[in-house]
Enzyme design. Structure first.
Site, PDB file in Angstrom:
ATOM      1  N   GLY A   1       0.830  -1.206   0.000  1.00 51.52           N
ATOM      2  CA  GLY A   1       0.000   0.000   0.000  1.00 51.52           C
ATOM      3  C   GLY A   1       0.856   1.244   0.000  1.00 51.52           C
ATOM      4  O   GLY A   1       1.861   1.307   0.709  1.00 51.52           O
TER       5      GLY A   1
ATOM      6  N   ARG B   1       1.162  -4.925  -5.067  1.00 56.34           N
ATOM      7  CA  ARG B   1       1.333  -6.139  -4.264  1.00 56.34           C
ATOM      8  C   ARG B   1       1.599  -7.261  -5.281  1.00 56.34           C
ATOM      9  O   ARG B   1       0.686  -7.706  -5.951  1.00 56.34           O
ATOM     10  CB  ARG B   1       0.051  -6.436  -3.477  1.00 56.34           C
ATOM     11  CG  ARG B   1      -0.373  -5.309  -2.548  1.00 56.34           C
ATOM     12  CD  ARG B   1      -1.580  -5.687  -1.706  1.00 56.34           C
ATOM     13  NE  ARG B   1      -2.234  -4.511  -1.173  1.00 56.34           N
ATOM     14  CZ  ARG B   1      -1.833  -3.828  -0.093  1.00 56.34           C
ATOM     15  NH1 ARG B   1      -0.778  -4.220   0.572  1.00 56.34           N
ATOM     16  NH2 ARG B   1      -2.481  -2.756   0.326  1.00 56.34           N
TER      17      ARG B   1
ATOM     18  N   ASP C   1       4.396  -4.998   5.917  1.00 59.57           N
ATOM     19  CA  ASP C   1       4.634  -6.360   6.335  1.00 59.57           C
ATOM     20  C   ASP C   1       4.891  -7.302   5.150  1.00 59.57           C
ATOM     21  O   ASP C   1       5.829  -8.106   5.160  1.00 59.57           O
ATOM     22  CB  ASP C   1       3.395  -6.811   7.118  1.00 59.57           C
ATOM     23  CG  ASP C   1       3.635  -8.105   7.846  1.00 59.57           C
ATOM     24  OD1 ASP C   1       4.629  -8.175   8.597  1.00 59.57           O
ATOM     25  OD2 ASP C   1       2.841  -9.039   7.657  1.00 59.57           O
TER      26      ASP C   1
ATOM     27  N   THR D   1       4.071   2.112   5.728  1.00 61.60           N
ATOM     28  CA  THR D   1       2.670   1.684   5.622  1.00 61.60           C
ATOM     29  C   THR D   1       1.871   2.475   6.638  1.00 61.60           C
ATOM     30  O   THR D   1       2.332   2.693   7.757  1.00 61.60           O
ATOM     31  CB  THR D   1       2.504   0.179   5.921  1.00 61.60           C
ATOM     32  OG1 THR D   1       1.160  -0.049   6.399  1.00 61.60           O
ATOM     33  CG2 THR D   1       3.454  -0.318   6.987  1.00 61.60           C
TER      34      THR D   1
ATOM     35  N   ASP E   1      -0.559   1.534   8.188  1.00 62.54           N
ATOM     36  CA  ASP E   1      -1.204   0.641   9.162  1.00 62.54           C
ATOM     37  C   ASP E   1      -0.378   0.387  10.425  1.00 62.54           C
ATOM     38  O   ASP E   1      -0.895  -0.112  11.414  1.00 62.54           O
ATOM     39  CB  ASP E   1      -1.504  -0.712   8.496  1.00 62.54           C
ATOM     40  CG  ASP E   1      -2.420  -0.563   7.302  1.00 62.54           C
ATOM     41  OD1 ASP E   1      -3.274   0.344   7.316  1.00 62.54           O
ATOM     42  OD2 ASP E   1      -2.296  -1.350   6.346  1.00 62.54           O
TER      43      ASP E   1
ATOM     44  N   ASP F   1       1.837  -1.894  10.820  1.00 60.86           N
ATOM     45  CA  ASP F   1       1.770  -3.335  11.057  1.00 60.86           C
ATOM     46  C   ASP F   1       3.103  -4.037  10.818  1.00 60.86           C
ATOM     47  O   ASP F   1       3.140  -5.232  10.549  1.00 60.86           O
ATOM     48  CB  ASP F   1       0.656  -3.954  10.205  1.00 60.86           C
ATOM     49  CG  ASP F   1       0.936  -3.872   8.716  1.00 60.86           C
ATOM     50  OD1 ASP F   1       1.873  -3.160   8.326  1.00 60.86           O
ATOM     51  OD2 ASP F   1       0.215  -4.506   7.933  1.00 60.86           O
TER      52      ASP F   1
ATOM     53  N   ARG G   1      -6.217  -2.414   8.733  1.00 58.16           N
ATOM     54  CA  ARG G   1      -6.156  -3.861   8.565  1.00 58.16           C
ATOM     55  C   ARG G   1      -6.167  -4.558   9.925  1.00 58.16           C
ATOM     56  O   ARG G   1      -7.150  -4.461  10.648  1.00 58.16           O
ATOM     57  CB  ARG G   1      -4.949  -4.252   7.712  1.00 58.16           C
ATOM     58  CG  ARG G   1      -5.123  -3.605   6.312  1.00 58.16           C
ATOM     59  CD  ARG G   1      -4.560  -4.431   5.258  1.00 58.16           C
ATOM     60  NE  ARG G   1      -3.104  -4.405   5.401  1.00 58.16           N
ATOM     61  CZ  ARG G   1      -2.282  -5.001   4.578  1.00 58.16           C
ATOM     62  NH1 ARG G   1      -2.762  -5.668   3.544  1.00 58.16           N
ATOM     63  NH2 ARG G   1      -1.000  -4.949   4.744  1.00 58.16           N
TER      64      ARG G   1
END
Lengths: 324, 324, 324, 324
Positions: free
Chosen positions: B14, B75, B106, B128, B130, B132, B174
């Site tokens: 992303g 991706r 990730d 990112t 997120d 994460d 997410r």
């Protein structure tokens, strides 16, 4: 454990985005512990004159997104005088206030240290856009101010590029170069002039611009912290040494206001709640601080000697390396 | 010492604000060391198909304020297949590339670990919105996304208050609740639903709203991380259990884009430059990370097992305490 | 000349940025004429239940920059019933209110027309982001909403470009395509789908995207007004016909809130003051409107038949010509 | 009908948000008519030195959201000299350019009038934040500048309220008070000082502040257009006459840059396309203008004598009536 039944909260010194989140968190946290909160207007001035307002959660419900401080602020001259500090302490005792939460910068902390001698328990929260509270890596308002300065310089740069000029932009920070360092790096400044690093050698600046001009560049950006040097003189010097038209922008008070960033709302909330926990746990005369991005606290007497917030050397090195 | 003469840089997964600052810092830093830089388009896809562009400082001069990534991203399904990873590795060797800087989340890191087996030296930068990437307390783009979500919810709240409604706002993240936690706290949400903490008990949410309604409140805000629960079902349930009109807003892709915040530009710059230093110092297969708000690096193989970025327990406690 | 001694002001229907400026201008203007002002909460609902607040300049001093409406709003079902309109009229007479200023959209105007029959003098101000008050070229809130939508799509586009996707963005407007037209043109949309012009032919949209894809483009933007078509179905169709990944964003309620733009503050101020002048001059049952960018007023009965605000044909032609 | 096969486009004078939309619309519209476009750098300077770039739709695809002007700009001293205008005209003829589209303010229009005498067909588009092109009610960039000034003053006001100060804010506008009028009204200024209306009587300003101070107010805002009076002297005078601390902010170049508002993108697009239509229809030496919020055009010779853009008297009256 604490005997705290009533606390006062005030904001002092320069206003900073995030102060309202801290006030709100103090009021909400206190309410959970059954502690009464009285808001003091205009910082230490309101302690002296006892200008106050009772604060309950309903009064501060949705203020996270508001700039400035709902309690107003001031730099109190009178509080430097013991007589008025005694009067303030009397007011607090008369009104059964067990502790004070003071949100502000370096001057606020110094005031708190003096005030402690009057037997008042005071918990400080570092709130100032300048990041000039040496014991804390972060002070409320810096993030918003850095973003405001960055967005303003983005706009100035649009015009600077269109005209092929050099822009000299003066940002706030008093004796600290953080806003200049962040906003300068964020906007790819050609030179960033910091109070902590400035050697007075203007030739480095003008030479860098001249060199890039010879490489074919035609617009330039210099970001300078207020107080280091006179922006107008610098612009004149650039014009004289390089022949490139140079214009000054002084960002000024826009850097103090505005809706707080997510970080200043979050950290304001965290610091306000943490200050109440300190008091509830029976601690006295502490300052909330950020170290390693985590909440800690110090004795306010020790705080002035603790250095967590010098200009990061890697950041500084990069500000030279990445200059545009 | 390093033998690095040429590096590739790519963005993957992303897109996240700040990626451009990292790219720029890689290019500028490499130039100082006399290292050539080749930009790879569309992440690992571009490695496989060798879609590239030579990058010099002039190509990335003033991109700090641009959202998205100038190198595009994807991706890559094919990169999960060893055959294509070998092809990518061959492309790099054929073109005399000594190391790759990969900026992403990730999935990007997992790709890098597999890729290392092909004998390629890869340095990762966590990028990112997120947050994460478990080894790093910070990932590029989070700060901008948290601010964008906060500002959007501020607007939604204006309308929610005017109409006396409940707003259920779904934010990104997410499997991680950081954006929800920050934006929810920053906007004084009545309830914040995080994947890390969600017990499936909707009654807690509807009861809190009912209780405040009985106290005389008339507008409410629930912030929910995507994937935890269906926002529409939640709004229907609130309506059914409390009688209060509830409307859903899904913030969606606005959270990915936009001009990066000062922090994402700064940390992007720091991480990009740091990645180049790692390579120049002869280190292999490292990931840049933030721990205690400082730059460090880990072996990419160990990185997946390092946890620096769980939801902070004090922050979580406060999100309950300070709910409006 | 007027015998007006006391007026009521209310906001009704969807909230719109600029309503607060109109309220403020009503209060300030009335004060200059020695007229008392009572604020009615929640639109026509507050008239029926007589939920009110006395408003003086001090109460509305600095509200120009606040989103939503300080008087709250509603779409009153009860007001469609003559019984409740009579009750509202009785309340006004009982409280010696000589006239009502109602700020809202199409539904508010229709309510006013019915209300006039109860012998109440009502002055309307068009306030709705949708621009669906046919007699006025401008309605308060549109400019802010158009800017909010534009800025949101700018962000979505960053991500769309980075991933090489098609973004389908649904904006507000109910039966009107203004927000879609402005935001779509401002963001260089490939296709803009307006309720006023939509012929149901999806092939035009998918063919345009396919054609550009063949020309080498790799990201696309379709802006669609809510209610014209289902954004998800459209995205699926684009995916099916062109093979390009398509993602939907529904902007939703962020378009209603937020700090008003300079124009909405200015026009809100102008319209509020003008409404008071109308009443002071002894006119009855008028609606303030913008024609040729100037303030005028119509009888509210005639207003529904006056068309000043159709989609401009040159603007529409250009939206096709300039599609990106 | 037109014989136009090739046109040049340039931007001149102060840069203004929306210029890029106009450039884009010129290029897209020309492409539909099969007309070639050459971009001229740095306004009339680039005509003299023939610094140019071929422009096709791909080159200007997604520039609506960019501040400044991609063609750069200048105030050309040389173009005041007939010799250089002849040289510019020769360059155009040599390169088979049939017409020039010039986007800029008052000075650009004057240059165009002189240039017409060299036999060059020139179409002007009013682009300047100052709104000082007398024939047009609107000039590109004003809306963005008014919003930027409004948002900046909102921030300054946060700080001003927190400290209980008077803020004196200087905005741009040269000889025109539009930015001051709009931004001042939008931010509820206590006094707005416009070049068109200023009588030199500072007592009116200081008296108004003193009167409000006596009424219990404690923060104040004065907005002044640059060039009317010295902001620092005014602040000193306020301090002296009222005893209230007064601070100056000069907004400066931030008003020129930044992402254009929806209106400036829309009107830039409309004006650019309209200019090409004028040329295609065989008209010569026209200026695009806005009258009654609609596109029209005038002969550039007549344009200087047409007044569509004086300070609106109702707006001015209200600026006094609604002062906070």
């Amino acid at each position: 454990m604490s005997e705290i039944k009533k606390i006062a909260v005030l904001t002092s010194g320069g206003d900073a985005p995030g102060m309202n989140s801290a006030i709100r968190a103090v009021v909400f946290s206190a309410a959970r512990f059954g502690i009464e909160v009285v808001g003091i207007f205009r910082g230490y001035e309101g302690l002296i004159d006892w200008e106050t307002i009772k604060l309950e959660p309903d009064d501060v419900r949705n203020i996270n997104n508001r700039g400035g401080t709902i309690l107003y602020t001031s730099r109190s001259e009178r509080f430097l005088d013991e007589k008025f500090r005694k009067q303030a302490a009397d007011n607090l005792r008369k009104n059964n206030v067990d502790a004070v939460v003071a949100i502000g910068g370096d001057g606020t902390l110094r005031g708190a240290i003096d005030f402690e001698k009057e037997g008042i328990n005071i918990a400080c929260i570092p709130g100032t856009i300048d990041r000039d509270v040496s014991c804390s890596e972060y002070t409320l308002g810096f993030d918003t101010a850095a973003n405001t300065a960055t967005e303003a310089i983005d706009k100035i740069r649009d015009s600077s590029i269109s005209h092929g000029r050099c822009s000299v932009v003066e940002v706030m920070g008093r004796k600290r170069g953080y806003i200049a360092l962040w906003a300068g790096m964020a906007t790819s400044a050609d030179a960033i002039i910091l109070p902590e690093k400035w050697d007075g050698n203007y030739n480095n600046v003008t030479d860098a611009i001249k060199r890039r001009h010879e490489d074919g560049r035609n617009s330039y950006l210099v970001v300078v912290a207020e107080g280091v040097t006179d922006a107008n003189e610098l612009a004149d010097l650039i014009k004289k040494k390089t022949g490139i038209e140079s214009r000054v922008s002084v960002l000024g008070y826009i850097q103090r206001g505005g809706q707080p960033s997510a970080k200043d709302r979050m950290y304001g909330s965290l610091m306000g709640a943490y200050a109440v926990e300190i008091l509830v746990n029976g601690n006295k005369n502490r300052i909330v601080a950020i170290k390693d991005d985590k909440l800690i606290d110090y004795s306010i007497n020790e705080a002035l000697n603790i250095q967590n917030s010098q200009i990061d050397s890697f950041q500084y090195k990069l500000s030279l390396l990445l200059s545009d």
